[in-house]
Design a protein around this motif. Structure first.
Motif, PDB file in Angstrom:
ATOM      1  N   GLN A  60       2.306   1.647  -3.512  1.00  0.00           N
ATOM      2  CA  GLN A  60       1.234   2.051  -4.434  1.00  0.00           C
ATOM      3  C   GLN A  60       0.880   3.525  -4.255  1.00  0.00           C
ATOM      4  O   GLN A  60       0.661   4.237  -5.234  1.00  0.00           O
ATOM      5  CB  GLN A  60      -0.002   1.179  -4.235  1.00  0.00           C
ATOM      6  CG  GLN A  60       0.173  -0.228  -4.748  1.00  0.00           C
ATOM      7  CD  GLN A  60      -0.973  -1.155  -4.358  1.00  0.00           C
ATOM      8  OE1 GLN A  60      -1.827  -0.811  -3.547  1.00  0.00           O
ATOM      9  NE2 GLN A  60      -0.967  -2.352  -4.935  1.00  0.00           N
ATOM     10  N   SER A  61       0.839   3.977  -3.022  1.00  0.00           N
ATOM     11  CA  SER A  61       0.540   5.384  -2.755  1.00  0.00           C
ATOM     12  C   SER A  61       1.634   6.301  -3.304  1.00  0.00           C
ATOM     13  O   SER A  61       1.346   7.348  -3.892  1.00  0.00           O
ATOM     14  CB  SER A  61       0.379   5.615  -1.252  1.00  0.00           C
ATOM     15  OG  SER A  61       0.112   6.970  -0.980  1.00  0.00           O
ATOM     16  N   GLY A  94       0.812  -1.211   0.000  1.00  0.00           N
ATOM     17  CA  GLY A  94       0.000   0.000   0.000  1.00  0.00           C
ATOM     18  C   GLY A  94       0.848   1.263   0.000  1.00  0.00           C
ATOM     19  O   GLY A  94       0.535   2.241  -0.679  1.00  0.00           O
ATOM     20  N   TYR A  95       1.924   1.245   0.749  1.00  0.00           N
ATOM     21  CA  TYR A  95       2.832   2.388   0.825  1.00  0.00           C
ATOM     22  C   TYR A  95       3.418   2.685  -0.554  1.00  0.00           C
ATOM     23  O   TYR A  95       3.400   3.824  -1.021  1.00  0.00           O
ATOM     24  CB  TYR A  95       3.945   2.057   1.821  1.00  0.00           C
ATOM     25  CG  TYR A  95       4.811   3.204   2.257  1.00  0.00           C
ATOM     26  CD1 TYR A  95       4.675   3.740   3.523  1.00  0.00           C
ATOM     27  CD2 TYR A  95       5.791   3.735   1.424  1.00  0.00           C
ATOM     28  CE1 TYR A  95       5.496   4.774   3.959  1.00  0.00           C
ATOM     29  CE2 TYR A  95       6.603   4.765   1.840  1.00  0.00           C
ATOM     30  CZ  TYR A  95       6.452   5.286   3.106  1.00  0.00           C
ATOM     31  OH  TYR A  95       7.265   6.310   3.531  1.00  0.00           O
ATOM     32  N   LYS A 133       1.170   6.417  -7.056  1.00  0.00           N
ATOM     33  CA  LYS A 133      -0.038   7.178  -7.395  1.00  0.00           C
ATOM     34  C   LYS A 133       0.222   8.683  -7.338  1.00  0.00           C
ATOM     35  O   LYS A 133      -0.290   9.443  -8.148  1.00  0.00           O
ATOM     36  CB  LYS A 133      -1.163   6.812  -6.430  1.00  0.00           C
ATOM     37  CG  LYS A 133      -2.446   7.572  -6.657  1.00  0.00           C
ATOM     38  CD  LYS A 133      -3.504   7.155  -5.660  1.00  0.00           C
ATOM     39  CE  LYS A 133      -4.764   7.988  -5.822  1.00  0.00           C
ATOM     40  NZ  LYS A 133      -5.771   7.635  -4.816  1.00  0.00           N
ATOM     41  N   HIS A 134       1.046   9.103  -6.374  1.00  0.00           N
ATOM     42  CA  HIS A 134       1.328  10.520  -6.202  1.00  0.00           C
ATOM     43  C   HIS A 134       2.615  10.965  -6.897  1.00  0.00           C
ATOM     44  O   HIS A 134       3.060  12.101  -6.707  1.00  0.00           O
ATOM     45  CB  HIS A 134       1.382  10.851  -4.705  1.00  0.00           C
ATOM     46  CG  HIS A 134       0.063  10.690  -4.038  1.00  0.00           C
ATOM     47  ND1 HIS A 134      -0.314   9.519  -3.413  1.00  0.00           N
ATOM     48  CD2 HIS A 134      -0.991  11.533  -3.930  1.00  0.00           C
ATOM     49  CE1 HIS A 134      -1.538   9.660  -2.933  1.00  0.00           C
ATOM     50  NE2 HIS A 134      -1.977  10.865  -3.238  1.00  0.00           N
TER      51      HIS A 134
END
Length: 69
Positions: free
Chosen positions: A48-49, A45-46, A52-53
């Motif tokens: 992917q975030s 998740g880290y 994404k940013h």
């Protein structure tokens, strides 16, 4: 990708897993195996975030040191 994590037991006996290479990436579990699976999800998740940013993924640099006591 491989990341080194640390595992510690908290005062309630749960396992807390931290990924030092990814600041703030922490998870926990009732058992050691739960904590390991949970921290893998947290790392995914880290990353992917970050993607994404449009942020860079921190490089993994580690060194083992020997200390005589």
């Amino acid at each position: 990708m491989k990341y080194r994590i640390t595992l510690q037991r908290d005062e309630d006996g749960a396992y807390v897993a931290r990924c030092q290479s990814l600041p703030g990436c922490v998870s926990q579990g009732r058992t050691r195996d739960d904590a390991l699976e949970n921290v893998k999800d947290a790392i995914r998740g880290y990353i992917q975030s970050l993607r994404k940013h449009g942020e860079p993924i921190p490089p993994v640099e580690e060194e083992l040191v020997e200390v005589n006591v």
